[in-house]
Enzyme design. Structure first.
Site, PDB file in Angstrom:
ATOM      1  N   HIS A  46       1.702   4.432  -2.914  1.00 59.83           N
ATOM      2  CA  HIS A  46       1.803   5.886  -2.770  1.00 59.83           C
ATOM      3  C   HIS A  46       3.156   6.373  -3.272  1.00 59.83           C
ATOM      4  CE1 HIS A  46      -1.863   6.836  -0.660  1.00 59.83           C
ATOM      5  NE2 HIS A  46      -1.588   6.097   0.397  1.00 59.83           N
ATOM      6  N   HIS A  65       0.837  -1.205   0.000  1.00 64.24           N
ATOM      7  CA  HIS A  65       0.000   0.000   0.000  1.00 64.24           C
ATOM      8  C   HIS A  65       0.873   1.258   0.000  1.00 64.24           C
ATOM      9  CE1 HIS A  65      -3.669   2.345   1.308  1.00 64.24           C
ATOM     10  NE2 HIS A  65      -2.715   3.143   1.745  1.00 64.24           N
ATOM     11  N   GLU A  66       1.787   1.335   0.964  1.00 65.63           N
ATOM     12  CA  GLU A  66       2.627   2.537   1.061  1.00 65.63           C
ATOM     13  C   GLU A  66       3.539   2.672  -0.161  1.00 65.63           C
ATOM     14  OE1 GLU A  66       1.660   4.636   3.028  1.00 65.63           O
ATOM     15  OE2 GLU A  66       0.496   3.343   4.363  1.00 65.63           O
ATOM     16  N   HIS A 114       3.437   6.534  -7.005  1.00 64.81           N
ATOM     17  CA  HIS A 114       2.674   7.680  -7.502  1.00 64.81           C
ATOM     18  C   HIS A 114       3.530   8.946  -7.403  1.00 64.81           C
ATOM     19  CE1 HIS A 114      -1.628   9.668  -7.453  1.00 64.81           C
ATOM     20  NE2 HIS A 114      -1.049   9.736  -8.629  1.00 64.81           N
TER      21      HIS A 114
END
Length: 685
Positions: free
Chosen positions: A479, A475-476, A482
């Protein structure tokens, strides 16, 4: 601010003023904060004064060269201080941070509300801008309005005061939550820890030994707390930890710990947000929060959440009935209490799917998981990830670089381990953004912080992750991708900057899906003792259990999100009574009366998610639908398609905030998102 107070600070003797490359974390001390921030504030003040003069040209590039260069330096240095405050909190650093916080907040507030600067931006001819600059310009005009630039006189002064008070209260909320978590410890005997995994018992014993104490030290940090709640056979021990955890930073905390109570802090924050909204001409803070987001109105969000709750409820009710029946029949618990449910859930999962989280964990040594994560990212997004060198704030921190075709694309710090003085949870933050700098005309590459709170290794073995931990890491990293893979050159809309808050979770939640793909997963597992990969039979059991209690989990997320949005649209409501009301409407499982979850709800009181917690569910719709594109194009051997990866990278990751998120989504999927994929993924279709 007098020049005398800043004249002695230079990059040579103040590492916070060294912008040659990466922050020199090994040299930064609390005493560097005040002189560096004062110096950078003075530079930024001077830049603001220069560009605000009537004769200064209303041109994007001219303003960027003077003002953006100065404010970006201030932002980067303050970002370093804020980061250290989150991951290496000490009394001296906290004092330095709190001393500088009002000054920094006051400057940013004044900058965002400066009438001359606002007029200058309004005078810029959009025809002179490229597409990225036009988007950044539109955002800037909107943010000036939200920043109070159109307010006059007393209203403007009050708006500025509110920003400072909110910053101080948010920091106080954070400190109380951290201190209340760190303040609790209990020392359990070996008998009391019956059922708790061996590695957790070992770590607890080592922690007690390090303090010269008998027994096993248990804390409220999640790597200690969660395994006790899931596995400890003694209900009394679970109750002791649950009560401490559920009453952190509240009036219900026992003894000395009551001094960390956040109740009044919450009331003060909410009152200030409502006052801010009214000054800006809105009915409530929920409306203000949504101006820069994808969602149109609080009513639309509330309807979305209630619709999701309605669809999930039958599944949640069945989840609870299953738990109650199992507890009564197999565990002798006719009336399970709040501290029993995680234990009951774990036992039911073991019975139903014939495996335990503890068994799975042995196959997920952290280095192997990380290697698997890098492999999928390298394959899908056509990059190479390599170890790199940089000064760090803790020996457990690692540093990496991402390259494409031999050229540096971005870099990141990875800080995986829980420890005292580090706030809980997991997050990604930007250390610096991609920017075609107007001062050097060189391309500045992005750098990210990736922070988790996993258990450390014990007895010379590498740290072991649960499957949930692995999902958190993915998940991290989503980010991070991105932020780092952006190809945008305008720093205000590169990477995650300028992306609507309710779309910013798309790339992170998207990456979690790969933790459920066999061809991905088998490359990131190796038994800690034997080195054997995760057996397919065990994976199949995990997959069967994937949506175990997904109805209840969905309702729990909806409960948080609905509470948050109603809290910021019903200013007259008492937050405690409102939470009860939301639970009556949404929850199938009510916590005990002493529970005080709002008092540590840092996301909305100290973390930027105010009237925005719904973003997780909103973006989950986007991410599930985006991932469906990979499912539709999966290769015959079960590996994801690099062509789809390239399309996703170009449409979503590389575009950053340079266009509305819906445009990026449609560029990838060819249509607007649909709820179907999310319900299917969660077994609620």
């Amino acid at each position: 601010m007098s020049a005398t107070s800043i004249s002695h600070s230079s990059p040579a003797d103040n590492p916070l003023l060294d912008f040659t490359d990466l922050p020199p974390f090994d040299r930064i001390r609390p005493e560097h904060v005040a002189p560096a921030i004062d110096s950078l504030l003075a530079e930024a003040e001077k830049a603001l004064d220069t560009v605000s003069q009537p004769g200064f040209p209303a041109r994007w590039g001219d303003i960027a060269l003077v003002l953006d260069v100065a404010t970006e330096r201030l932002g980067r240095a303050w970002g370093v201080v804020g980061h250290l405050n989150s991951v290496a909190d000490t009394p001296a650093l906290r004092a330095a941070y709190n001393e500088a916080l009002p000054k920094v907040t006051e400057f940013w507030t004044r900058l965002g509300a400066d009438e001359q600067l606002y007029a200058k931006y309004k005078a810029i001819d959009p025809a002179t801008l490229d597409a990225e600059q036009r988007q950044a310009h539109r955002n800037a005009i909107r943010d000036f309005v939200l920043g109070g630039a159109e307010l006059q006189g007393a209203a403007k002064d009050r708006f500025a005061a509110i920003q400072e008070q909110q910053a101080a209260l948010g920091q106080k909320f954070s400190e109380n939550a951290l201190d209340a978590t760190d303040a609790f410890a209990c020392y359990a005997s070996a008998e009391e820890l019956d059922g708790v995994p061996a590695d957790v018992v070992q770590a607890a014993r080592a922690a007690a030994e390090a303090e010269g104490k008998p027994g096993h030290k248990l804390t409220l940090k999640l790597p200690s707390y969660l395994p006790v709640m899931q596995f400890a056979t003694r209900s009394a021990l679970r109750e002791k930890l649950y009560r401490a955890y559920a009453t952190r930073a509240s009036d219900q905390a026992g003894g000395e710990a009551v001094r960390f109570d956040n109740t009044q802090v919450i009331r003060d924050i909410l009152a200030l947000r409502q006052e801010e909204a009214e000054l800006l001409g809105y009915r409530n803070f929920g409306e203000v929060s949504l101006v820069p987001k994808m969602a149109d109105s609080p009513q639309q969000v509330i309807a979305f959440l209630r619709d999701l709750a309605h669809r999930a409820r039958p599944f949640a009710e069945k989840d609870l009935a299953d738990l109650r029946a199992f507890a009564a029949e197999h565990l002798g618990l006719a009336d399970p209490q709040a501290w029993d449910w995680p234990y009951v859930g774990e036992k039911l999962k073991e019975a139903r799917y014939a495996f335990s989280e503890q068994e799975v964990k042995q196959y997920f040594p952290a280095p192997k998981v990380l290697a698997g994560l890098f492999k999928i990212a390298e394959t899908l997004f056509e990059v190479a990830i390599r170890r790199d060198e940089a000064p760090v704030w803790n020996p457990s921190v690692e540093f990496y670089r991402i390259e494409r075709a031999g050229k540096l694309v971005g870099q990141f710090y990875l800080d995986p381990t829980a420890r005292p003085g580090k706030r809980g949870g997991a997050w990604m933050d930007d250390a610096r953004s991609r920017w075609l700098r107007p001062d050097t005309h060189g391309l500045q590459t992005p750098v990210a912080y990736l922070v988790c709170n996993f258990a450390g290794g014990v007895a010379g073995k590498p740290p072991l992750l649960t499957h949930d931990d692995a999902s958190t890491l993915f998940h991290e990293f989503g980010h991070g991708l991105h932020h780092m893979l952006t190809q945008v050159n305008e720093h205000d809309v590169s990477g995650i900057s300028g992306v609507e808050w309710d779309a910013v979770e798309l790339p992170s939640q998207f990456m979690e899906n790969f933790c459920w793909e066999w061809e991905v997963l088998r490359h990131m597992t190796a038994h800690v003792d034997t080195g054997a990969p995760l057996p397919r039979a065990l994976f199949d059991k995990m997959l069967a259990a994937k949506n175990f209690q997904s109805g209840m989990q969905t309702l729990r997320q909806v409960e948080f999100a609905l509470f948050d949005m109603l809290l910021h649209t019903e200013p007259q409501a008492d937050f405690m009574a409102l939470l009860d009301r939301v639970r009556d409407e949404v929850a199938v499982l009510e916590p005990p009366p002493f529970s005080r979850t709002a008092q540590t709800f840092s996301h909305i009181f100290a973390g930027g998610y105010a009237a925005g917690y719904y973003s997780y569910k909103w973006a989950e719709v986007l991410s599930a639908d985006a991932y469906a594109a990979f499912e539709e194009t999966m290769r015959p051997d079960g590996t994801p398609s690099p062509e789809t990866g390239r399309k996703y990278r170009q449409a979503i990751l590389e575009a950053g905030g340079s266009r509305p998120a819906m445009e990026s989504f449609k560029a990838f999927r060819g249509r607007e998102p649909s709820l179907d994929a999310l319900l299917r993924h969660q077994g609620m279709a």
